[in-house]
Scaffold this active site. Structure first.
Site, short mmCIF file in Angstrom:
data_model
loop_
_atom_site.label_atom_id
_atom_site.label_comp_id
_atom_site.label_asym_id
_atom_site.label_seq_id
_atom_site.Cartn_x
_atom_site.Cartn_y
_atom_site.Cartn_z
CG HIS A 1 43.91 39.47 45.36
ND1 HIS A 1 42.69 38.97 45.76
CD2 HIS A 1 44.44 40.09 46.45
CE1 HIS A 1 42.49 39.25 47.03
NE2 HIS A 1 43.54 39.92 47.47
NE ARG B 1 36.60 37.96 45.42
CZ ARG B 1 35.82 39.02 45.61
NH1 ARG B 1 36.04 39.81 46.64
NH2 ARG B 1 34.84 39.30 44.77
CE LYS B 2 41.16 40.45 40.27
NZ LYS B 2 41.26 40.85 41.68
CG LEU B 3 39.03 32.27 37.15
CD1 LEU B 3 38.39 33.65 37.24
CD2 LEU B 3 38.73 31.64 35.80
#
Length: 368
Positions: free
Chosen positions: A173, A175-177
């Site tokens: 997603h 929001r992840k790195l």
């Protein structure tokens, strides 16, 4: 506003996605297979299965662990609600356990406290990228699934997070790195389990769509069990391959920024922050800050007034409307952390000036 998170995407990812479109193969195909091989090699596991989200990855993990109706699965309430929801998807009952106040992760003691004769598995979350002490759960006699949604790029005892897990799930997603827009990955140690989960993500077809379309001869597939459409597209995988190559640089930058936050807040009375555990390193997917009398609504409004977009502390699933009215054991650490912490901006492109603005705003909110 300074965003809480911003994906690090650029021309390389755009070109890779365009090449996938130009190839005419945009569904699950050769780029997905390449991404799976590259991710498995990066983590250090024999099998990786690309899927549509970490939620679907976790669902497949529970199926792989043999979880079904009548079973209980222990989860942290202090996690995105999907961790508890997937237990329902598998036909089982989620049981919430409390977390450690420093790592925000489950402990063997918290799991034992709520284990019953119906307990089949535990989902251990690497919260905010802080690795859970996976080895500590081996003696519980339960199937262990690692929710490494936030964990790509973190390490546990010198190896990538998830390397030692029988079953692990990752999120891509934004929001992840490492992001593919939406998407996820299952990593598996056992070959037979990997074969079944790979089938289940594609309607349990006896021959994959990619293999059928690449065959020079007619192929009549069978559908071996009731299954799912959890596939990733080649467009997503093309982006994922670029992102995977950039991941070490992303982690290094976030650790620099996190160290600067830690240093800036170290002298503030009662303040605790996200940090490495003794047995591993975190990618600082999220950087949280907490103090005992932190008024979440007041702090978030004050930060917004400084031009800083922050977020409430990690959610407590058992307090959400979807789980109200159900009986859970007391979760005092979870409830304190979710109410008295906030998540601060942290992203690869963050400038010194932007971080200074955030630091000043937090100091103001703390009353320093």
């Amino acid at each position: 506003m300074i965003p809480v998170m911003k994906p690090w995407l650029g021309a390389e990812e755009a070109e890779a996605a365009a090449a996938a479109v130009a190839s005419g193969w945009v569904a699950q195909g050769p780029r997905v297979a390449e991404f799976e091989r590259a991710f498995a090699e990066f983590i250090g596991v024999p099998h990786a299965i690309a899927v549509s989200s970490c939620t679907t990855a976790l669902h497949l993990c529970l199926i792989g662990a043999g979880v079904g109706p009548g079973d209980e699965v222990i989860v942290p309430s202090l996690s995105f609600i999907a961790t508890a929801n997937v237990v329902h998807h598998a036909g089982a009952t989620p049981v919430c356990a409390d977390v450690d106040a420093v790592t925000l992760n489950l402990t063997p003691e918290s799991v034992r406290a709520v284990t019953t004769e119906r307990t089949k598995a535990v989902i251990v979350v690497d919260q905010g990228g802080i690795p859970a002490d996976l080895d500590a759960f081996a003696s519980l006699g339960l199937a262990v699934v690692e929710d490494a949604a936030c964990g790509a790029g973190s390490t546990y005892r010198g190896r990538p997070v998830g390397a030692g897990a029988a079953l692990a799930a990752y999120s891509f997603h934004p929001r992840k790195l490492l992001t593919t827009g939406e998407g996820g990955m299952v990593t598996v140690q056992d070959e037979q389990t990997a074969v079944r989960l790979r089938r289940l993500r594609e309607h349990a077809m006896s021959v994959s769509a990619a293999d059928r379309h690449s065959s020079s001869q007619p192929v009549l597939e069978e559908y071996l069990e009731v299954a799912y459409n959890y596939r990733m597209t080649d467009i997503q995988a093309a982006i994922g391959l670029i992102q995977l190559r950039k991941l070490p640089e992303m982690v290094a930058r976030r650790r620099e920024l996190a160290a600067r936050y830690q240093d800036a807040f170290s002298g503030l009375a009662g303040v605790t922050t996200a940090a490495d555990p003794a047995y591993g390193t975190t990618n600082f997917q999220s950087f949280w800050v907490s103090w005992p009398d932190l008024d979440q609504e007041h702090v978030l409004k004050l930060l917004a007034g400084h031009g800083v977009s922050a977020r409430r502390g990690i959610m407590a699933s058992h307090l959400e409307p979807a789980y109200r009215g159900r009986s859970f054991a007391p979760l005092p650490v979870t409830e304190r952390l979710t109410r008295h912490s906030v998540i601060l901006p942290l992203f690869h492109q963050m400038t010194t000036a932007e971080q200074d603005t955030v630091i000043a705003a937090v100091r103001d909110a703390h009353g320093d």
